[in-house]
Design an enzyme around this catalytic site. Structure first.
Site, short mmCIF file in Angstrom:
data_model
loop_
_atom_site.label_atom_id
_atom_site.label_comp_id
_atom_site.label_asym_id
_atom_site.label_seq_id
_atom_site.Cartn_x
_atom_site.Cartn_y
_atom_site.Cartn_z
CG ASP A 1 -1.23 1.23 1.27
OD1 ASP A 1 -2.68 1.07 2.23
OD2 ASP A 1 -1.22 1.73 0.46
CB ILE A 2 1.60 3.72 -3.06
CG1 ILE A 2 2.64 4.83 -3.25
CG2 ILE A 2 0.63 4.78 -2.64
CD1 ILE A 2 3.01 5.14 -4.47
CG ASN B 1 -8.65 14.64 -9.94
OD1 ASN B 1 -8.48 16.01 -10.14
ND2 ASN B 1 -9.72 13.91 -8.81
CB VAL C 1 -3.52 5.13 -5.79
CG1 VAL C 1 -3.04 6.42 -6.70
CG2 VAL C 1 -2.26 5.33 -4.82
CG ASP C 2 -6.66 11.88 -5.66
OD1 ASP C 2 -7.03 12.24 -6.67
OD2 ASP C 2 -5.55 11.73 -4.70
CB VAL D 1 -9.98 5.32 -11.98
CG1 VAL D 1 -11.43 6.21 -13.00
CG2 VAL D 1 -10.81 5.00 -10.98
CE1 TYR D 2 -8.60 9.96 -14.33
CE2 TYR D 2 -7.25 10.45 -14.79
CZ TYR D 2 -8.23 10.96 -14.22
OH TYR D 2 -8.40 12.15 -13.97
N1 APR Z 1 -1.39 1.60 -3.46
C1 APR Z 1 -0.95 1.95 -4.51
N2 APR Z 1 -1.45 1.50 -5.40
C2 APR Z 1 -2.54 1.63 -5.19
C3 APR Z 1 -3.37 1.72 -3.97
C4 APR Z 1 -2.58 1.53 -2.83
N3 APR Z 1 -2.84 2.04 -1.68
N4 APR Z 1 -5.13 1.95 -4.27
C5 APR Z 1 -4.69 1.98 -5.00
N5 APR Z 1 -3.40 1.41 -5.97
C6 APR Z 1 -3.66 0.86 -7.61
C7 APR Z 1 -4.42 0.17 -8.45
O1 APR Z 1 -4.54 -0.77 -8.26
C8 APR Z 1 -3.85 1.28 -9.79
O2 APR Z 1 -3.45 0.38 -10.18
O3 APR Z 1 -2.88 2.26 -8.22
C9 APR Z 1 -3.06 2.16 -9.58
C10 APR Z 1 -3.77 3.66 -9.58
O4 APR Z 1 -5.44 3.67 -9.84
P1 APR Z 1 -5.93 4.60 -9.42
O5 APR Z 1 -5.73 4.68 -8.52
O6 APR Z 1 -7.88 5.00 -9.79
O7 APR Z 1 -5.81 5.96 -10.50
P2 APR Z 1 -5.73 7.27 -12.21
O8 APR Z 1 -6.14 5.32 -12.83
O9 APR Z 1 -4.70 6.94 -12.51
O10 APR Z 1 -7.22 7.15 -12.33
C11 APR Z 1 -7.13 8.61 -11.62
O11 APR Z 1 -8.87 8.02 -10.19
O12 APR Z 1 -9.15 7.94 -8.01
C12 APR Z 1 -9.37 9.13 -9.16
O13 APR Z 1 -9.20 11.33 -7.92
C13 APR Z 1 -8.59 9.99 -8.95
O14 APR Z 1 -9.65 10.91 -10.47
C14 APR Z 1 -8.16 10.20 -10.36
C15 APR Z 1 -8.03 8.92 -11.37
#
Ligand code: APR
Length: 329
Positions: A9-10, A23, A32-33, A119-120
């Site tokens: 978990d980052i 975003n 992760v945000d 999500v992206y």
């Molecule tokens: N630690 C490490 N990696 C994580 C964690 C965590 N706690 N939570 C999620 N991830 C991973 C996900 O499994 C994925 O592989 O981070 C990667 C990126 O996923 P997202 O968080 O959905 O980010 P992204 O795909 O770049 O989409 C960004 O999602 O959360 C919203 O505000 C954000 O609108 C933005 C969009």
């Protein structure tokens, strides 16, 4: 190793900076945000408000607040449509801009999530390939003294698929070459003989004066050449610098300086293999280099057979094949 892929978990990573997949509003979200904002506490959002957003492909830095890291670097990845709308270029820019900010702030360790792969919708295996390529290129280009340790933090159980052709190729190569399915005592004994035979063969290969050596004296001279000398000779022959070589081999500078200083340096087998691949040695040269470190590629070791497969097919960067590469991390 300068680049490490870890499952974690980052928000738990004890590094100088973690990177947030944000975003453009920088006002938080899910994934992760959301995890980072929850763990950092409300002050993070307050500081983010003062940044007035962030463009896709760009990055901005804040403090880490309640997180176990000094900084959070917020970057905005591209939304995947079909790979034909500049997504890769924007994703590369996220890693480059984040690494530049980390460097400007004196960070020696940084952790990335797989940006845009949630999500992206960026396909995870391609997202990993872009991440490793861009990070490695940045580390090779920035050969200054500060060694930066880069973690790619994979959160969920992610498996990367092998493309049919590569999978079939490796599977067939293993079938053709893998000595034994299960090693019982007898097999272990034969496997030992097998690997010592491989060792003798390798020795014989080296003694039989490979094509580029003119005479037996030179061949014997090559045998006397140490592991370290052969690596340094190959670096010169390939026109590489030390940092280019050890960063491409994903080794750290300290380990490499041991090789530079000690002509009798004895590496671990995987270090010797990493250097052979970074130097893009042929299979014969790889066997010769391994032999100088006291090892041999063994047909009773699947890992060795896969390395042999990659070398025979001139595939010198497993990460480049990540869209062809299967593994569970
Ligand atoms: N630690 C490490 N990696 C994580 C964690 C965590 N706690 N939570 C999620 N991830 C991973 C996900 O499994 C994925 O592989 O981070 C990667 C990126 O996923 P997202 O968080 O959905 O980010 P992204 O795909 O770049 O989409 C960004 O999602 O959360 C919203 O505000 C954000 O609108 C933005 C969009």
């Amino acid at each position: 190793m300068p680049i490490e892929i870890v499952r974690n978990d980052i928000t738990k990573m004890r590094v100088d900076a973690i990177v947030n997949a944000a975003n453009e509003s920088l006002l938080g979200g899910g994934g992760v945000d959301g995890a980072i904002h929850r763990a950092a506490g409300p002050q993070l959002l307050e500081e983010c408000r003062s940044l007035h957003g962030c463009k896709t492909g760009d990055a901005k830095i804040t403090k880490g607040y309640d997180l176990p890291c000094k900084y959070v670097i917020h970057t905005v990845g591209p939304i995947w449509t079909d790979g034909l709308h500049g997504e890769e270029k924007l994703l590369r820019s996220c890693y480059q801009k984040s690494l530049q900010l980390a460097q400007e702030h004196g960070c020696t360790s940084i952790a990335f999530p797989l940006i845009s792969s949630g999500v992206y919708g960026y396909p995870k295996d391609q997202a990993l390939r872009v991440a490793t390529d861009t990070i490695r290129d940045f580390l090779i280009r920035n050969t200054d003294d500060t060694d930066m340790l880069v973690y790619i933090v994979v959160f969920d159980k992610t498996s990367f698929k092998i493309s049919g052709k590569l999978y079939a190729g490796i599977a067939e190569y293993i079938d053709d070459n893998y000595a034994f399915e299960h090693s019982d005592r007898r097999h272990r004994r034969i496997a030992q003989l097998e690997s010592s035979r491989v060792f003798e063969d390798t020795l014989a290969d080296c003694m039989c004066a490979p094509k580029e050596i003119g005479s037996l004296e030179e061949a014997l001279g090559m045998i006397d050449e140490s592991f370290a000398s052969m690596v340094l000779r190959k670096i010169d022959e390939k026109g590489m610098t030390d940092p280019e070589c050890y960063k491409k081999a994903n080794l750290d500078r300290k380990l490499f300086s041991k090789l530079r200083k000690d002509n009798n340096y004895r590496p671990k087998k995987q270090t010797a293999l990493a250097l052979a691949i970074a130097l893009e040695l042929s299979l014969e040269e790889t066997k010769e280099l391994l032999m100088k470190a006291g090892y041999a590629l063994s047909h009773s070791d699947k890992g060795d057979i896969i390395v042999e497969y990659f070398i025979l097919n001139n595939m010198y960067n497993i990460f480049d094949k990540s869209d062809d590469f299967e593994g569970e991390i």
